[in-house]
Write a protein that holds these residues in place. Structure first.
Motif, PDB file in Angstrom:
ATOM      1  N   LEU A  34       0.843  -1.198   0.000  1.00  0.00           N
ATOM      2  CA  LEU A  34       0.000   0.000   0.000  1.00  0.00           C
ATOM      3  C   LEU A  34       0.879   1.248   0.000  1.00  0.00           C
ATOM      4  N   GLY A  35       1.924   1.237   0.812  1.00  0.00           N
ATOM      5  CA  GLY A  35       2.857   2.367   0.836  1.00  0.00           C
ATOM      6  C   GLY A  35       3.496   2.604  -0.522  1.00  0.00           C
ATOM      7  N   GLU A  36       3.886   1.519  -1.171  1.00  0.00           N
ATOM      8  CA  GLU A  36       4.502   1.646  -2.498  1.00  0.00           C
ATOM      9  C   GLU A  36       3.524   2.255  -3.503  1.00  0.00           C
ATOM     10  N   LYS A  37       2.260   1.851  -3.431  1.00  0.00           N
ATOM     11  CA  LYS A  37       1.258   2.322  -4.391  1.00  0.00           C
ATOM     12  C   LYS A  37       0.876   3.780  -4.177  1.00  0.00           C
ATOM     13  N   THR A  38       1.115   4.313  -2.979  1.00  0.00           N
ATOM     14  CA  THR A  38       0.724   5.695  -2.675  1.00  0.00           C
ATOM     15  C   THR A  38       1.937   6.588  -2.426  1.00  0.00           C
ATOM     16  N   VAL A  42       0.221   7.077   2.146  1.00  0.00           N
ATOM     17  CA  VAL A  42      -0.674   6.226   2.939  1.00  0.00           C
ATOM     18  C   VAL A  42      -0.005   4.870   3.031  1.00  0.00           C
ATOM     19  N   LYS A  43       0.066   4.352   4.245  1.00  0.00           N
ATOM     20  CA  LYS A  43       0.741   3.069   4.457  1.00  0.00           C
ATOM     21  C   LYS A  43      -0.181   2.123   5.211  1.00  0.00           C
ATOM     22  N   GLY A  44       0.101   0.858   5.074  1.00  0.00           N
ATOM     23  CA  GLY A  44      -0.530  -0.116   5.936  1.00  0.00           C
ATOM     24  C   GLY A  44       0.337  -0.272   7.167  1.00  0.00           C
ATOM     25  N   ALA A  63      -1.653   7.385   7.887  1.00  0.00           N
ATOM     26  CA  ALA A  63      -1.095   8.554   7.208  1.00  0.00           C
ATOM     27  C   ALA A  63      -0.088   9.178   8.155  1.00  0.00           C
ATOM     28  N   PRO A  64       1.177   8.795   8.029  1.00  0.00           N
ATOM     29  CA  PRO A  64       2.190   9.289   8.970  1.00  0.00           C
ATOM     30  C   PRO A  64       2.269  10.811   9.061  1.00  0.00           C
ATOM     31  N   THR A  65       2.099  11.521   7.943  1.00  0.00           N
ATOM     32  CA  THR A  65       2.216  12.983   7.980  1.00  0.00           C
ATOM     33  C   THR A  65       1.055  13.638   8.724  1.00  0.00           C
ATOM     34  N   LEU A  66      -0.044  12.916   8.882  1.00  0.00           N
ATOM     35  CA  LEU A  66      -1.198  13.443   9.619  1.00  0.00           C
ATOM     36  C   LEU A  66      -1.286  12.874  11.031  1.00  0.00           C
ATOM     37  N   SER A  67      -0.375  11.963  11.373  1.00  0.00           N
ATOM     38  CA  SER A  67      -0.457  11.234  12.650  1.00  0.00           C
ATOM     39  C   SER A  67      -1.846  10.603  12.802  1.00  0.00           C
ATOM     40  N   TYR A  68      -2.314   9.978  11.738  1.00  0.00           N
ATOM     41  CA  TYR A  68      -3.657   9.405  11.701  1.00  0.00           C
ATOM     42  C   TYR A  68      -3.578   7.950  11.283  1.00  0.00           C
TER      43      TYR A  68
END
Length: 127
Positions: A34-38, A42-44, A63-68
């Protein structure tokens, strides 16, 4: 006088030989994809806990940049991987084999609900 202690190894030679694929390794592989595709926007994320004799794996869309992070599903299994139980959208789904598990993952990843979560997170990141 020396005392000689004989310890007989009663374990079979092949005790450490294993080619089993764990459900969590499948989840981690899919999380990375998922991370590779986005482009890593967005990561799993997979978090594992043990409770009693059960392994419980939580799969998040993060979403690491959103801490979400959003919990997409959980699954649990005993020391033997199958059958395992997946909980997704208030549904409890028993899965009896690796092939059933992979088929259900494919279905969940392609579901409108999942796509909406990923698209919404990407929109938040880009805004």
């Amino acid at each position: 006088m020396t005392i000689e202690i004989h310890s007989d190894d009663l374990w079979p030679e092949n005790i450490a030989d294993s080619n089993l694929v764990t459900p969590v390794s499948i989840l981690k592989q899919q999380a990375a994809l998922l991370g590779e595709k986005t482009r890593q926007l967005v990561k799993g994320e997979v978090v594992t806990q043990t409770t009693g004799n059960l392994f419980v794996h939580y799969f998040y869309i993060a979403a690491p940049t959103l801490s979400y992070k959003f919990e997409l599903f959980t699954l649990s299994h005993g020391i033997n991987f199958y059958p395992l139980v997946m909980k997704s959208l208030n549904n409890t789904i028993p899965l009896n084999s690796e092939s059933e598990f992979k088929e259900k993952l494919k279905e969940i990843f392609a579901a409108p609900h999942t796509l909406n979560v990923v698209h919404s997170i990407l929109a938040q990141i880009r805004s």
